[in-house]
Design a protein around this motif. Structure first.
Motif, PDB file in Angstrom:
ATOM      1  N   SER A  70      23.016  38.861   7.724  1.00 50.16           N
ATOM      2  CA  SER A  70      21.967  38.187   6.945  1.00 50.16           C
ATOM      3  C   SER A  70      21.025  39.199   6.307  1.00 50.16           C
ATOM      4  CB  SER A  70      21.182  37.228   7.841  1.00 50.16           C
ATOM      5  OG  SER A  70      22.018  36.206   8.345  1.00 50.16           O
ATOM      6  N   ASP A  71      20.651  40.230   7.079  1.00 51.10           N
ATOM      7  CA  ASP A  71      19.796  41.278   6.517  1.00 51.10           C
ATOM      8  C   ASP A  71      20.488  41.986   5.354  1.00 51.10           C
ATOM      9  OD1 ASP A  71      17.912  40.647   8.391  1.00 51.10           O
ATOM     10  OD2 ASP A  71      18.425  42.291   9.764  1.00 51.10           O
ATOM     11  N   ALA A  72      21.786  42.246   5.514  1.00 52.39           N
ATOM     12  CA  ALA A  72      22.528  42.924   4.446  1.00 52.39           C
ATOM     13  C   ALA A  72      22.580  42.066   3.189  1.00 52.39           C
ATOM     14  CB  ALA A  72      23.938  43.258   4.926  1.00 52.39           C
ATOM     15  N   ARG A  73      22.797  40.754   3.359  1.00 47.03           N
ATOM     16  CA  ARG A  73      22.826  39.869   2.189  1.00 47.03           C
ATOM     17  C   ARG A  73      21.463  39.812   1.504  1.00 47.03           C
ATOM     18  NH1 ARG A  73      26.316  36.723   5.533  1.00 47.03           N
ATOM     19  NH2 ARG A  73      24.525  35.559   6.331  1.00 47.03           N
ATOM     20  N   GLU A  74      20.398  39.770   2.301  1.00 46.64           N
ATOM     21  CA  GLU A  74      19.057  39.717   1.718  1.00 46.64           C
ATOM     22  C   GLU A  74      18.749  40.990   0.933  1.00 46.64           C
ATOM     23  OE1 GLU A  74      14.387  39.374   3.189  1.00 46.64           O
ATOM     24  OE2 GLU A  74      16.038  39.056   4.613  1.00 46.64           O
ATOM     25  N   VAL A  75      19.091  42.138   1.514  1.00 46.57           N
ATOM     26  CA  VAL A  75      18.855  43.399   0.811  1.00 46.57           C
ATOM     27  C   VAL A  75      19.699  43.472  -0.457  1.00 46.57           C
ATOM     28  CG1 VAL A  75      19.103  45.910   0.985  1.00 46.57           C
ATOM     29  CG2 VAL A  75      18.167  44.616   2.901  1.00 46.57           C
ATOM     30  N   GLU A  76      20.928  42.968  -0.389  1.00 49.72           N
ATOM     31  CA  GLU A  76      21.801  42.990  -1.564  1.00 49.72           C
ATOM     32  C   GLU A  76      21.221  42.132  -2.686  1.00 49.72           C
ATOM     33  OE1 GLU A  76      24.824  44.468  -3.689  1.00 49.72           O
ATOM     34  OE2 GLU A  76      24.406  44.981  -1.598  1.00 49.72           O
ATOM     35  N   GLU A  77      20.650  40.987  -2.344  1.00 50.61           N
ATOM     36  CA  GLU A  77      20.023  40.145  -3.364  1.00 50.61           C
ATOM     37  C   GLU A  77      18.822  40.844  -3.991  1.00 50.61           C
ATOM     38  OE1 GLU A  77      19.054  36.481  -1.523  1.00 50.61           O
ATOM     39  OE2 GLU A  77      21.149  35.825  -1.292  1.00 50.61           O
ATOM     40  N   ARG A  78      18.036  41.520  -3.175  1.00 53.64           N
ATOM     41  CA  ARG A  78      16.883  42.247  -3.713  1.00 53.64           C
ATOM     42  C   ARG A  78      17.338  43.406  -4.598  1.00 53.64           C
ATOM     43  NH1 ARG A  78      13.272  43.751   1.312  1.00 53.64           N
ATOM     44  NH2 ARG A  78      11.986  44.665  -0.361  1.00 53.64           N
ATOM     45  N   ILE A  79      18.446  44.031  -4.234  1.00 55.40           N
ATOM     46  CA  ILE A  79      18.991  45.103  -5.079  1.00 55.40           C
ATOM     47  C   ILE A  79      19.394  44.555  -6.438  1.00 55.40           C
ATOM     48  CG2 ILE A  79      20.986  46.631  -5.354  1.00 55.40           C
ATOM     49  CD1 ILE A  79      20.825  47.246  -2.393  1.00 55.40           C
ATOM     50  N   ARG A  80      20.057  43.399  -6.439  1.00 56.77           N
ATOM     51  CA  ARG A  80      20.471  42.807  -7.717  1.00 56.77           C
ATOM     52  C   ARG A  80      19.266  42.466  -8.581  1.00 56.77           C
ATOM     53  NH1 ARG A  80      24.641  40.288  -4.577  1.00 56.77           N
ATOM     54  NH2 ARG A  80      23.327  38.452  -4.259  1.00 56.77           N
ATOM     55  N   ASP A  81      18.219  41.912  -7.964  1.00 53.01           N
ATOM     56  CA  ASP A  81      17.010  41.589  -8.734  1.00 53.01           C
ATOM     57  C   ASP A  81      16.379  42.856  -9.312  1.00 53.01           C
ATOM     58  OD1 ASP A  81      17.391  38.951  -8.107  1.00 53.01           O
ATOM     59  OD2 ASP A  81      15.978  38.948  -6.424  1.00 53.01           O
ATOM     60  N   ALA A  82      16.291  43.900  -8.493  1.00 50.66           N
ATOM     61  CA  ALA A  82      15.696  45.151  -8.973  1.00 50.66           C
ATOM     62  C   ALA A  82      16.548  45.780 -10.066  1.00 50.66           C
ATOM     63  CB  ALA A  82      15.524  46.121  -7.803  1.00 50.66           C
ATOM     64  N   GLN A  83      17.862  45.724  -9.917  1.00 52.49           N
ATOM     65  CA  GLN A  83      18.742  46.270 -10.951  1.00 52.49           C
ATOM     66  C   GLN A  83      18.579  45.515 -12.264  1.00 52.49           C
ATOM     67  OE1 GLN A  83      22.526  45.995  -8.925  1.00 52.49           O
ATOM     68  NE2 GLN A  83      22.554  48.178  -8.451  1.00 52.49           N
ATOM     69  N   THR A  84      18.363  44.208 -12.176  1.00 53.67           N
ATOM     70  CA  THR A  84      18.150  43.423 -13.395  1.00 53.67           C
ATOM     71  C   THR A  84      16.880  43.862 -14.108  1.00 53.67           C
ATOM     72  OG1 THR A  84      19.274  41.532 -12.384  1.00 53.67           O
ATOM     73  CG2 THR A  84      17.880  41.091 -14.293  1.00 53.67           C
ATOM     74  N   ILE A  85      15.808  44.073 -13.340  1.00 55.42           N
ATOM     75  CA  ILE A  85      14.553  44.524 -13.952  1.00 55.42           C
ATOM     76  C   ILE A  85      14.732  45.900 -14.583  1.00 55.42           C
ATOM     77  CG2 ILE A  85      12.181  45.215 -13.453  1.00 55.42           C
ATOM     78  CD1 ILE A  85      12.084  43.054 -11.327  1.00 55.42           C
ATOM     79  N   THR A 333      21.755  50.601   6.076  1.00 58.06           N
ATOM     80  CA  THR A 333      20.896  51.752   5.768  1.00 58.06           C
ATOM     81  C   THR A 333      21.123  52.239   4.340  1.00 58.06           C
ATOM     82  OG1 THR A 333      20.904  52.431   8.097  1.00 58.06           O
ATOM     83  CG2 THR A 333      20.294  54.095   6.463  1.00 58.06           C
ATOM     84  N   ASN A 334      22.387  52.313   3.931  1.00 54.90           N
ATOM     85  CA  ASN A 334      22.689  52.755   2.562  1.00 54.90           C
ATOM     86  C   ASN A 334      22.122  51.782   1.532  1.00 54.90           C
ATOM     87  OD1 ASN A 334      24.091  54.941   3.589  1.00 54.90           O
ATOM     88  ND2 ASN A 334      26.074  53.902   3.530  1.00 54.90           N
ATOM     89  N   ARG A 335      22.247  50.485   1.804  1.00 55.35           N
ATOM     90  CA  ARG A 335      21.685  49.501   0.877  1.00 55.35           C
ATOM     91  C   ARG A 335      20.165  49.615   0.812  1.00 55.35           C
ATOM     92  NH1 ARG A 335      25.921  46.096   3.133  1.00 55.35           N
ATOM     93  NH2 ARG A 335      27.307  45.356   1.468  1.00 55.35           N
ATOM     94  N   GLN A 336      19.537  49.820   1.963  1.00 56.32           N
ATOM     95  CA  GLN A 336      18.082  49.928   1.987  1.00 56.32           C
ATOM     96  C   GLN A 336      17.619  51.154   1.211  1.00 56.32           C
ATOM     97  OE1 GLN A 336      16.008  47.502   3.504  1.00 56.32           O
ATOM     98  NE2 GLN A 336      14.557  48.618   2.199  1.00 56.32           N
ATOM     99  N   GLU A 337      18.357  52.254   1.328  1.00 53.16           N
ATOM    100  CA  GLU A 337      18.005  53.453   0.562  1.00 53.16           C
ATOM    101  C   GLU A 337      18.136  53.197  -0.935  1.00 53.16           C
ATOM    102  OE1 GLU A 337      20.543  56.477   2.043  1.00 53.16           O
ATOM    103  OE2 GLU A 337      19.415  56.773   3.914  1.00 53.16           O
ATOM    104  N   LEU A 342      15.290  52.030  -6.172  1.00 54.49           N
ATOM    105  CA  LEU A 342      15.004  51.138  -7.295  1.00 54.49           C
ATOM    106  C   LEU A 342      13.550  50.674  -7.268  1.00 54.49           C
ATOM    107  CD1 LEU A 342      18.260  48.973  -7.175  1.00 54.49           C
ATOM    108  CD2 LEU A 342      17.634  50.575  -8.983  1.00 54.49           C
ATOM    109  N   THR A 343      13.062  50.346  -6.069  1.00 53.52           N
ATOM    110  CA  THR A 343      11.681  49.871  -5.947  1.00 53.52           C
ATOM    111  C   THR A 343      10.687  50.951  -6.346  1.00 53.52           C
ATOM    112  OG1 THR A 343      12.367  48.408  -4.142  1.00 53.52           O
ATOM    113  CG2 THR A 343      10.017  48.838  -4.370  1.00 53.52           C
ATOM    114  N   SER A 344      10.947  52.191  -5.936  1.00 54.52           N
ATOM    115  CA  SER A 344      10.034  53.282  -6.304  1.00 54.52           C
ATOM    116  C   SER A 344      10.056  53.533  -7.808  1.00 54.52           C
ATOM    117  CB  SER A 344      10.416  54.553  -5.545  1.00 54.52           C
ATOM    118  OG  SER A 344      11.717  54.990  -5.915  1.00 54.52           O
ATOM    119  N   THR A 345      11.229  53.394  -8.420  1.00 49.06           N
ATOM    120  CA  THR A 345      11.315  53.562  -9.877  1.00 49.06           C
ATOM    121  C   THR A 345      10.502  52.493 -10.594  1.00 49.06           C
ATOM    122  OG1 THR A 345      13.525  54.525  -9.679  1.00 49.06           O
ATOM    123  CG2 THR A 345      12.896  53.663 -11.830  1.00 49.06           C
TER     124      THR A 345
END
Length: 358
Positions: A70-85, A333-337, A342-345
């Protein structure tokens, strides 16, 4: 005029040696059947892995490591949102030659105020007579974004009448003015950026069929294979016969004459009709079978290295549980990194360049 040199001297007798091909065909047929048996065994192993091992492993992993997944899926969704921005900001930077901070502000304003952003776009076009006119696709994209953000509704779930009337009202309000094209009727729902399908008359269809005829040999081979392999005509249909039948369908759809020839020879070998095939055809079948066996063996070797291999029979153990847990944590861990980068950018774009004070 000089006479041609004789290819045969006087007194010599030319002899033609006839080779009995039946033993050779029987030998090749035996090799084909041996490879076919090995191929059937490999298929059984592959089907067991795909249909039993992998589903059982997936159920066990979901039960044991549900929180990590579940944590991995949540992080993956946040990655997709950040990549879109990030993608939208980069496109905005290229479109209007803005710096990252200005492009980010523009993107976030457009995301939070889709109607105001659309009005600003239209106003800019009206002020600039040479401005680019929005296409129907862009208008509909703006409308769908407005529906999602302002109404909180998925536009794909709206019925045709509501979608059509809302879209026409949106265009009337947002794009009215001298630049507008004539307003279409509200009775028909827009095609959602899909070009209208042109009707093809029967004569045109006939003409297309005449310009692209199916090779007569393909039809002949297909008819012969249908009589031999069709499930309705084979009461003794085995897994091998069923696999052959599916390959026949694919080869016929692709008009692959060479493949159909090989499948015909293979069906003859399967039915012990060796007299119908030449030795060269049987060799081609043997090569094809060996190629298929090599490819399937390679897939099985790769599957044996997976964690799910033979899971339905052996079940979980302590080592497997520790290995899966380590892998899931490493992936998380890799997804979080990736998300942190992306978040820092995005945060740097939002903050803007640091100003120096004298």
């Amino acid at each position: 005029m000089p006479r041609r040199a004789a290819t045969q001297r006087k007194g010599e007798i030319a002899a033609i040696v006839l080779i009995e091909q039946e033993p050779l065909r029987a030998k090749v047929a035996g090799a084909c059947k041996e490879v076919m048996a090995r191929l059937d065994d490999a298929r059984v192993g592959w089907h067991h892995f795909e249909r039993k091992d992998k589903p059982a492993f997936a159920r066990w992993r979901a039960r044991e490591f549900g929180a990590l997944l579940s944590d991995a899926r949540e992080v993956e969704e946040r990655i997709r949102d950040a990549q879109t921005i990030v993608h939208e900001v980069e496109m905005e930077m290229r479109r209007v030659f803005q710096d990252a901070h200005g492009a980010y502000q523009r993107v976030m304003f457009r995301r939070g105020n889709p109607i105001a952003a659309a009005e600003e776009e239209v106003s800019a076009q009206r002020e600039d007579g040479a401005g680019r006119k929005l296409s129907d696709f862009e208008k509909e994209a703006l409308f769908q974004e407005w529906v999602k953000r302002s109404l909180g509704t998925n536009p794909d779930k709206m019925d045709d009448e509501a979608y059509s009337s809302s879209f026409e009202a949106f265009k009337t309000h947002m794009f009215r003015g001298p630049m507008d094209e004539p307003r279409p009727s509200q009775s028909a729902r827009p095609s959602r950026s899909t070009p209208p399908r042109e009707s093809v008359s029967y004569s045109e269809a006939e003409e297309d069929e005449e310009t692209t005829p199916v090779d007569a040999r393909v039809k002949e081979l297909y008819r012969r294979l249908v009589r031999r392999l069709h499930p309705d005509l084979r009461a003794d249909g085995t897994a091998a016969v069923s696999a052959l039948w599916h390959e026949v369908q694919e080869a016929y759809a692709a008009s692959d004459v060479a493949r159909l020839e090989i499948l015909l020879a293979l069906s003859d070998i399967e039915a012990n009709r060796l007299a119908d095939q030449t030795l060269s055809q049987m060799h081609l079948v043997l090569v094809e079978l060996e190629r298929a066996l090599w490819a399937l063996d390679k897939s099985l070797l790769e599957a044996e290295r997976e964690e799910a291999w033979d899971f339905a029979r052996t079940g979980p153990n302590t080592d497997l549980r520790a290995q899966v847990e380590r892998q899931l944590k490493r992936d998380l861990t890799n997804r979080q990194e990736r998300l942190d980068l992306l978040t820092s950018t995005i945060a740097e774009w939002a903050r803007g360049p640091l100003r120096k004070f004298a």
